[in-house]
Design a protein around this motif. Structure first.
Motif, PDB file in Angstrom:
ATOM      1  N   GLY A  31     -51.085  75.682  32.765  1.00 39.84           N
ATOM      2  CA  GLY A  31     -50.934  76.172  31.408  1.00 39.84           C
ATOM      3  C   GLY A  31     -51.811  75.484  30.389  1.00 39.84           C
ATOM      4  N   MET A  32     -52.078  74.213  30.589  1.00 41.72           N
ATOM      5  CA  MET A  32     -52.928  73.452  29.674  1.00 41.72           C
ATOM      6  C   MET A  32     -53.455  72.219  30.398  1.00 41.72           C
ATOM      7  N   ALA A  33     -54.608  71.720  29.927  1.00 41.41           N
ATOM      8  CA  ALA A  33     -55.282  70.629  30.627  1.00 41.41           C
ATOM      9  C   ALA A  33     -54.470  69.340  30.620  1.00 41.41           C
ATOM     10  N   GLU A  34     -53.755  69.079  29.537  1.00 40.81           N
ATOM     11  CA  GLU A  34     -53.004  67.822  29.454  1.00 40.81           C
ATOM     12  C   GLU A  34     -52.013  67.683  30.594  1.00 40.81           C
ATOM     13  N   LYS A  35     -51.360  68.773  30.958  1.00 43.31           N
ATOM     14  CA  LYS A  35     -50.344  68.720  32.015  1.00 43.31           C
ATOM     15  C   LYS A  35     -50.951  68.377  33.371  1.00 43.31           C
ATOM     16  N   ILE A  36     -52.232  68.684  33.553  1.00 41.64           N
ATOM     17  CA  ILE A  36     -52.883  68.398  34.836  1.00 41.64           C
ATOM     18  C   ILE A  36     -52.903  66.891  35.084  1.00 41.64           C
ATOM     19  N   PHE A  37     -53.161  66.114  34.040  1.00 39.08           N
ATOM     20  CA  PHE A  37     -53.263  64.663  34.190  1.00 39.08           C
ATOM     21  C   PHE A  37     -51.897  63.992  34.336  1.00 39.08           C
ATOM     22  N   HIS A  38     -50.835  64.717  34.046  1.00 37.02           N
ATOM     23  CA  HIS A  38     -49.493  64.168  34.201  1.00 37.02           C
ATOM     24  C   HIS A  38     -48.770  64.745  35.418  1.00 37.02           C
ATOM     25  N   ALA A  39     -49.462  65.622  36.148  1.00 37.60           N
ATOM     26  CA  ALA A  39     -48.834  66.277  37.297  1.00 37.60           C
ATOM     27  C   ALA A  39     -48.733  65.322  38.488  1.00 37.60           C
ATOM     28  N   ARG A  40     -47.714  65.532  39.300  1.00 38.23           N
ATOM     29  CA  ARG A  40     -47.557  64.749  40.529  1.00 38.23           C
ATOM     30  C   ARG A  40     -48.549  65.242  41.582  1.00 38.23           C
ATOM     31  N   GLY A  42     -48.131  66.180  44.603  1.00 38.53           N
ATOM     32  CA  GLY A  42     -47.687  67.383  45.298  1.00 38.53           C
ATOM     33  C   GLY A  42     -47.965  68.644  44.497  1.00 38.53           C
ATOM     34  N   GLU A  43     -47.819  68.545  43.181  1.00 35.23           N
ATOM     35  CA  GLU A  43     -48.087  69.702  42.313  1.00 35.23           C
ATOM     36  C   GLU A  43     -49.579  70.032  42.291  1.00 35.23           C
ATOM     37  N   LEU A  44     -50.411  68.999  42.271  1.00 33.79           N
ATOM     38  CA  LEU A  44     -51.855  69.217  42.272  1.00 33.79           C
ATOM     39  C   LEU A  44     -52.321  69.816  43.594  1.00 33.79           C
ATOM     40  N   LEU A  45     -51.787  69.297  44.686  1.00 32.45           N
ATOM     41  CA  LEU A  45     -52.197  69.773  46.004  1.00 32.45           C
ATOM     42  C   LEU A  45     -51.761  71.210  46.263  1.00 32.45           C
ATOM     43  N   ALA A  46     -50.829  71.691  45.477  1.00 28.12           N
ATOM     44  CA  ALA A  46     -50.367  73.076  45.634  1.00 28.12           C
ATOM     45  C   ALA A  46     -51.361  74.083  45.073  1.00 28.12           C
ATOM     46  N   CYS A  55     -57.664  65.284  44.172  1.00 31.16           N
ATOM     47  CA  CYS A  55     -56.394  64.805  43.616  1.00 31.16           C
ATOM     48  C   CYS A  55     -56.531  63.347  43.164  1.00 31.16           C
ATOM     49  N   ASN A  56     -57.163  62.529  43.992  1.00 28.18           N
ATOM     50  CA  ASN A  56     -57.356  61.114  43.640  1.00 28.18           C
ATOM     51  C   ASN A  56     -58.308  60.962  42.458  1.00 28.18           C
ATOM     52  N   LYS A  57     -59.326  61.804  42.413  1.00 33.84           N
ATOM     53  CA  LYS A  57     -60.278  61.724  41.305  1.00 33.84           C
ATOM     54  C   LYS A  57     -59.627  62.097  39.979  1.00 33.84           C
ATOM     55  N   LEU A  58     -58.626  62.942  40.028  1.00 33.23           N
ATOM     56  CA  LEU A  58     -57.912  63.316  38.808  1.00 33.23           C
ATOM     57  C   LEU A  58     -57.060  62.170  38.275  1.00 33.23           C
ATOM     58  N   ARG A  59     -56.921  61.113  39.055  1.00 32.07           N
ATOM     59  CA  ARG A  59     -56.187  59.921  38.602  1.00 32.07           C
ATOM     60  C   ARG A  59     -57.097  58.928  37.888  1.00 32.07           C
TER      61      ARG A  59
END
Length: 367
Positions: A31-40, A42-46, A55-59
């Protein structure tokens, strides 16, 4: 777009390995970029296309510093930003899967509800090419099109100058950031272009005019307009790449023919021989193929035609065209929430039933 969301969108685009297609997929999912950086994790891998490495790079929070610097540049230089979900994002570019997530601009760009054509060609344009470009734009001036090109030597700057001479809006799509003018010899055109048009880019302020940037730039030129015109081109070159991209986006492509011995007509002849382009000998060719001369007609109701039965999806397309008039295939598919390949098949069936008819310029309307 609020600064907070712009900041997180910039940060997302700075993550190594995240390009426009994946970035859009992530933003649409969360829904928005901010939520991507706070996602778990498992949510990213989905999300399709996101593996363990991405997924690791997003951390990596180092991207936040880069995003803050770019946001500061945007604020200090009054850069206009357009997000791919914004209403004022270039309409046709929305249909390009690899279109930029963000566009940066300077000037007075107004492309809503406007006819848009891209003009490209060799940097070593001949006197014949210059004369053709001048006459073409002058003859098209009554239709008030936006003239789009890449601000390079030769064909590009000729198109921009002729657009300005004819009081037409012109947009220069750049292969670098908005902190510089390239080539420097064209600096004198900066402010005249910004008065009635402007500069557009997807690149950040620190991006230099590197070779691969021009190819990425070309996809914007191809995708943002309803037609791409190749004035002159050798057998290989950026103009042909742009033409192939436009053809891949289901846009009309036009090529200007020349003598068989002309080096800078070879690329145009290739486009014509391979049926990737319409022949362009005068402005009237383009006006006809793009239906600029055709006035709206009153469509007949399908109920008046005896013994015509439409399937539910066919009826949905018919109702859309009945309400909106002639439209592009991509817009029909998007508005009716149907895949493009399915709409193509449905339109053919409806044509055979005598309900709709195809028009030049890849448009369709009801009979």
């Amino acid at each position: 777009m609020k600064d907070t969301e712009l900041f997180y969108t910039l940060a997302l685009l700075k993550v190594a390995g995240i390009r426009d297609v994946i970035a859009k997929r992530l933003i649409n999912h969360f829904g928005m970029a901010e939520k991507i950086f706070h996602a778990r994790s498992g949510e990213l891998l989905a999300v399709d296309g996101i593996g363990t490495i991405l997924c690791n790079k997003l951390r990596d929070r180092a991207v936040f510093s880069a995003a803050e610097r770019e946001l500061q540049f945007i604020r200090e230089h009054n850069i206009q930003t357009v997000f791919f979900k914004d209403d004022n994002y270039p309409c046709l570019l929305k249909y390009c899967n690899d279109g930029p997530v963000l566009l940066f601009s300077k000037g007075n760009i107004r492309m809503e509800q406007s006819k848009k054509i891209s003009i490209v060609g060799t940097r070593q344009i001949t006197s014949h090419g210059i004369a053709f470009c001048r006459k073409l734009i002058a003859d098209l001036a009554p239709w008030n099109p936006v003239i789009i090109s890449g601000f390079a030597y030769g064909t590009d700057i000729t198109a921009h100058r002729e657009a300005m001479d004819n009081k037409l809006q012109t947009v220069a799509v750049l292969a670098h950031g908005l902190n510089r003018i390239y080539p420097a010899a064209h600096a004198r055109f900066q402010y005249p272009i910004m008065e009635n048009g402007g500069f557009l880019t997807e690149f950040w302020s620190d991006a230099k005019p590197e070779r691969e940037h021009f190819i990425r730039r070309n996809r914007i030129i191809a995708g943002i307009s309803e037609a791409t015109i190749v004035i002159e081109s050798a057998e290989k070159g950026g103009a042909l790449i742009t033409a192939y991209m436009a053809d891949g986006y289901n846009r009309d492509v036009f090529a200007v023919p020349g003598r068989t011995t002309d080096m800078f007509s070879a690329g145009c002849h290739t486009l014509l021989k391979t049926q990737r382009a319409h022949i362009l000998t005068e402005a009237a060719d383009l006006v006809y193929m793009l239906n600029w001369n055709i006035e709206k007609v009153t469509e007949k109701a399908v109920q008046r035609q005896l013994f015509v039965e439409l399937e539910p999806d066919e009826q949905r397309i018919y109702d859309f065209l009945s309400q909106n008039g002639r439209e592009l295939l991509d817009l029909i598919a998007r508005s009716c929430a149907l895949p493009v390949h399915k709409v193509s098949s449905l339109l053919l069936r409806m044509e055979l039933k005598g309900v709709i008819r195809p028009l030049p310029g890849k448009l369709f309307e009801i009979v």
